[in-house]
Design an enzyme around this catalytic site. Sequence first.
Site, PDB file in Angstrom:
ATOM      1  N   LYS A   1       0.833  -1.212   0.000  1.00  0.00           N
ATOM      2  CA  LYS A   1       0.000   0.000   0.000  1.00  0.00           C
ATOM      3  C   LYS A   1       0.869   1.265   0.000  1.00  0.00           C
ATOM      4  O   LYS A   1       0.658   2.177  -0.790  1.00  0.00           O
ATOM      5  CB  LYS A   1      -0.926   0.015   1.241  1.00  0.00           C
ATOM      6  CG  LYS A   1      -1.801  -1.227   1.375  1.00  0.00           C
ATOM      7  CD  LYS A   1      -2.705  -1.170   2.591  1.00  0.00           C
ATOM      8  CE  LYS A   1      -1.992  -1.213   3.938  1.00  0.00           C
ATOM      9  NZ  LYS A   1      -1.312  -2.499   4.233  1.00  0.00           N
TER      10      LYS A   1
ATOM     11  N   ARG B   1      -9.896   1.029   8.600  1.00  0.00           N
ATOM     12  CA  ARG B   1      -9.543  -0.348   8.968  1.00  0.00           C
ATOM     13  C   ARG B   1     -10.649  -1.036   9.736  1.00  0.00           C
ATOM     14  O   ARG B   1     -10.516  -2.211  10.074  1.00  0.00           O
ATOM     15  CB  ARG B   1      -8.320  -0.300   9.878  1.00  0.00           C
ATOM     16  CG  ARG B   1      -7.009  -0.609   9.207  1.00  0.00           C
ATOM     17  CD  ARG B   1      -5.930  -0.368  10.241  1.00  0.00           C
ATOM     18  NE  ARG B   1      -4.775  -1.168  10.052  1.00  0.00           N
ATOM     19  CZ  ARG B   1      -3.675  -0.766   9.425  1.00  0.00           C
ATOM     20  NH1 ARG B   1      -3.610   0.414   8.868  1.00  0.00           N
ATOM     21  NH2 ARG B   1      -2.643  -1.558   9.349  1.00  0.00           N
TER      22      ARG B   1
ATOM     23  N   ARG C   1      11.842  -5.471   4.997  1.00  0.00           N
ATOM     24  CA  ARG C   1      11.581  -4.059   4.679  1.00  0.00           C
ATOM     25  C   ARG C   1      12.466  -3.103   5.486  1.00  0.00           C
ATOM     26  O   ARG C   1      12.732  -3.305   6.658  1.00  0.00           O
ATOM     27  CB  ARG C   1      10.123  -3.722   4.983  1.00  0.00           C
ATOM     28  CG  ARG C   1       9.881  -2.203   4.920  1.00  0.00           C
ATOM     29  CD  ARG C   1       8.449  -1.829   4.995  1.00  0.00           C
ATOM     30  NE  ARG C   1       7.776  -2.358   6.161  1.00  0.00           N
ATOM     31  CZ  ARG C   1       6.467  -2.276   6.343  1.00  0.00           C
ATOM     32  NH1 ARG C   1       5.721  -1.736   5.407  1.00  0.00           N
ATOM     33  NH2 ARG C   1       5.915  -2.756   7.418  1.00  0.00           N
TER      34      ARG C   1
ATOM     35  N   ARG D   1      10.997  -0.968  11.262  1.00  0.00           N
ATOM     36  CA  ARG D   1       9.899  -0.699  12.192  1.00  0.00           C
ATOM     37  C   ARG D   1       9.855  -1.694  13.341  1.00  0.00           C
ATOM     38  O   ARG D   1      10.129  -2.881  13.154  1.00  0.00           O
ATOM     39  CB  ARG D   1       8.566  -0.736  11.432  1.00  0.00           C
ATOM     40  CG  ARG D   1       8.274   0.579  10.762  1.00  0.00           C
ATOM     41  CD  ARG D   1       7.125   0.533   9.797  1.00  0.00           C
ATOM     42  NE  ARG D   1       5.949  -0.218  10.214  1.00  0.00           N
ATOM     43  CZ  ARG D   1       4.865  -0.340   9.469  1.00  0.00           C
ATOM     44  NH1 ARG D   1       4.812   0.234   8.277  1.00  0.00           N
ATOM     45  NH2 ARG D   1       3.834  -1.031   9.893  1.00  0.00           N
TER      46      ARG D   1
ATOM     47  N   ARG E   1      -0.927  -8.532  13.497  1.00  0.00           N
ATOM     48  CA  ARG E   1      -1.438  -7.559  12.520  1.00  0.00           C
ATOM     49  C   ARG E   1      -2.315  -8.257  11.479  1.00  0.00           C
ATOM     50  O   ARG E   1      -3.347  -7.737  11.066  1.00  0.00           O
ATOM     51  CB  ARG E   1      -0.266  -6.844  11.837  1.00  0.00           C
ATOM     52  CG  ARG E   1       0.394  -5.806  12.743  1.00  0.00           C
ATOM     53  CD  ARG E   1       1.825  -5.516  12.329  1.00  0.00           C
ATOM     54  NE  ARG E   1       1.949  -4.844  11.044  1.00  0.00           N
ATOM     55  CZ  ARG E   1       3.101  -4.717  10.393  1.00  0.00           C
ATOM     56  NH1 ARG E   1       4.225  -5.193  10.921  1.00  0.00           N
ATOM     57  NH2 ARG E   1       3.139  -4.093   9.237  1.00  0.00           N
TER      58      ARG E   1
HETATM   59  P1  AP5 Z   1       4.855  -1.671   1.804  1.00  0.00           P
HETATM   60  O1  AP5 Z   1       4.518  -0.844   0.614  1.00  0.00           O
HETATM   61  O2  AP5 Z   1       5.616  -1.033   2.914  1.00  0.00           O
HETATM   62  O3  AP5 Z   1       3.539  -2.400   2.370  1.00  0.00           O
HETATM   63  P2  AP5 Z   1       2.287  -1.820   3.153  1.00  0.00           P
HETATM   64  O4  AP5 Z   1       1.072  -2.487   2.595  1.00  0.00           O
HETATM   65  O5  AP5 Z   1       2.308  -0.331   3.156  1.00  0.00           O
HETATM   66  O6  AP5 Z   1       2.599  -2.435   4.583  1.00  0.00           O
HETATM   67  P3  AP5 Z   1       2.505  -1.822   6.039  1.00  0.00           P
HETATM   68  O7  AP5 Z   1       3.235  -2.777   6.917  1.00  0.00           O
HETATM   69  O8  AP5 Z   1       2.941  -0.399   6.084  1.00  0.00           O
HETATM   70  O9  AP5 Z   1       0.983  -1.921   6.302  1.00  0.00           O
HETATM   71  P4  AP5 Z   1       0.301  -1.956   7.648  1.00  0.00           P
HETATM   72  O10 AP5 Z   1      -1.107  -1.786   7.225  1.00  0.00           O
HETATM   73  O11 AP5 Z   1       0.605  -3.148   8.472  1.00  0.00           O
HETATM   74  O12 AP5 Z   1       0.998  -0.753   8.456  1.00  0.00           O
HETATM   75  P5  AP5 Z   1       0.486   0.702   8.858  1.00  0.00           P
HETATM   76  O13 AP5 Z   1       1.679   1.570   8.895  1.00  0.00           O
HETATM   77  O14 AP5 Z   1      -0.688   1.107   8.074  1.00  0.00           O
HETATM   78  O15 AP5 Z   1       5.640  -2.967   1.279  1.00  0.00           O
HETATM   79  C1  AP5 Z   1       6.152  -3.944   2.166  1.00  0.00           C
HETATM   80  C2  AP5 Z   1       7.482  -4.502   1.623  1.00  0.00           C
HETATM   81  O16 AP5 Z   1       7.218  -5.243   0.423  1.00  0.00           O
HETATM   82  C3  AP5 Z   1       8.500  -3.403   1.239  1.00  0.00           C
HETATM   83  O17 AP5 Z   1       9.785  -3.822   1.592  1.00  0.00           O
HETATM   84  C4  AP5 Z   1       8.349  -3.275  -0.294  1.00  0.00           C
HETATM   85  O18 AP5 Z   1       9.570  -2.881  -0.908  1.00  0.00           O
HETATM   86  C5  AP5 Z   1       7.945  -4.691  -0.684  1.00  0.00           C
HETATM   87  N1  AP5 Z   1       7.022  -4.715  -1.840  1.00  0.00           N
HETATM   88  C6  AP5 Z   1       5.986  -3.850  -2.079  1.00  0.00           C
HETATM   89  N2  AP5 Z   1       5.351  -4.189  -3.220  1.00  0.00           N
HETATM   90  C7  AP5 Z   1       5.970  -5.306  -3.689  1.00  0.00           C
HETATM   91  C8  AP5 Z   1       5.762  -6.125  -4.856  1.00  0.00           C
HETATM   92  N3  AP5 Z   1       4.771  -5.875  -5.724  1.00  0.00           N
HETATM   93  N4  AP5 Z   1       6.595  -7.187  -5.027  1.00  0.00           N
HETATM   94  C9  AP5 Z   1       7.596  -7.450  -4.126  1.00  0.00           C
HETATM   95  N5  AP5 Z   1       7.856  -6.704  -3.041  1.00  0.00           N
HETATM   96  C10 AP5 Z   1       7.032  -5.639  -2.813  1.00  0.00           C
HETATM   97  O19 AP5 Z   1      -0.024   0.437  10.367  1.00  0.00           O
HETATM   98  C11 AP5 Z   1       0.857   0.144  11.412  1.00  0.00           C
HETATM   99  C12 AP5 Z   1       0.094   0.101  12.744  1.00  0.00           C
HETATM  100  O20 AP5 Z   1      -0.485   1.403  13.014  1.00  0.00           O
HETATM  101  C13 AP5 Z   1      -1.111  -0.860  12.801  1.00  0.00           C
HETATM  102  O21 AP5 Z   1      -0.704  -2.180  13.122  1.00  0.00           O
HETATM  103  C14 AP5 Z   1      -1.949  -0.205  13.908  1.00  0.00           C
HETATM  104  O22 AP5 Z   1      -1.412  -0.473  15.180  1.00  0.00           O
HETATM  105  C15 AP5 Z   1      -1.781   1.282  13.625  1.00  0.00           C
HETATM  106  N6  AP5 Z   1      -2.779   1.813  12.677  1.00  0.00           N
HETATM  107  C16 AP5 Z   1      -2.538   2.354  11.445  1.00  0.00           C
HETATM  108  N7  AP5 Z   1      -3.686   2.736  10.852  1.00  0.00           N
HETATM  109  C17 AP5 Z   1      -4.696   2.425  11.720  1.00  0.00           C
HETATM  110  C18 AP5 Z   1      -6.111   2.545  11.648  1.00  0.00           C
HETATM  111  N8  AP5 Z   1      -6.710   3.069  10.554  1.00  0.00           N
HETATM  112  N9  AP5 Z   1      -6.835   2.105  12.706  1.00  0.00           N
HETATM  113  C19 AP5 Z   1      -6.234   1.593  13.812  1.00  0.00           C
HETATM  114  N10 AP5 Z   1      -4.897   1.429  13.937  1.00  0.00           N
HETATM  115  C20 AP5 Z   1      -4.124   1.848  12.892  1.00  0.00           C
END
Ligand code: AP5
Length: 215
Positions: free
Chosen positions: A13, A87, A126, A160, A171
Amino acid sequence: MNIILIGPPGAGKGTQAKRLVAERGMVQLSTGDMLREAKTSGSEMGQRVADVMARGELVTDEIVIGLIAEKLDTLNGAGAIFDGFPRTLAQADALGDLLERTGQQISAVVEMRVDDEALVDRITGRFTCGDCGEVYHDRTRPTVRPGICDVCGSDNMQRRADDTEDALRRRLMEYYKQTAPLLGYYYAHDRLRRVDGMAPMDQVSAEIGAVLNGG
Ligand code: AP5
Ligand code: ZN
């Protein structure tokens, strides 16, 4: 145009949102990034949510809806990419209400599908530039010069606290329990589109581009 990217942790994402920002001048609204910023700023809220995030649990609806409401006020009509929000069903309802107030709506909800087994490798490999936010991976997206960001030249590379196998399991559980029901919600609103998140990054970008262009 406002779009939502939905997918499990590691689906890509953030990677795709950054590309859309660069290519289309849209604004990325990542609640994960906002919460991590609050943590490093040392604010009281940041301290409160840090442990919750490190465990891989969800932060309360109230906090994240508040963060998004604040940001929406500053957009001045630029299209938003919602990355990691909503979410929960309560967050989806709140977003609908917030947009409606300014006569806006969600144009598309893009589900990025990735096999669970691939997520462990993506998450544990990552790293991110602490200065410009560019996302890398040890194997699939390394920096050209070791430890130096390709985009801004910084050597401030970060991993992270929640990118461990244990936190990832939590997660993923939260994703299936609380977030996956949104797929049905947006399908019912005729907004849901799917892309193959297992494909190479350029192909995923092309598929998302086709969705945005009305395909
Ligand atoms: P990346 O693009 O970083 O993936 P992502 O989907 O953004 O993953 P996140 O871990 O950031 O998502 P998340 O939803 O768990 O975390 P968030 O920060 O929102 O790609 C991942 C890796 O794969 C990278 O190394 C990339 O290079 C590689 N890659 C990408 N595309 C690829 C491809 N096509 N092929 C191969 N490799 C690829 O949330 C973190 C925490 O915050 C949550 O756990 C929660 O505690 C809190 N939080 C955030 N939002 C909310 C909410 N709305 N409500 C409640 N709590 C929340
Ligand atoms: Zn950088």
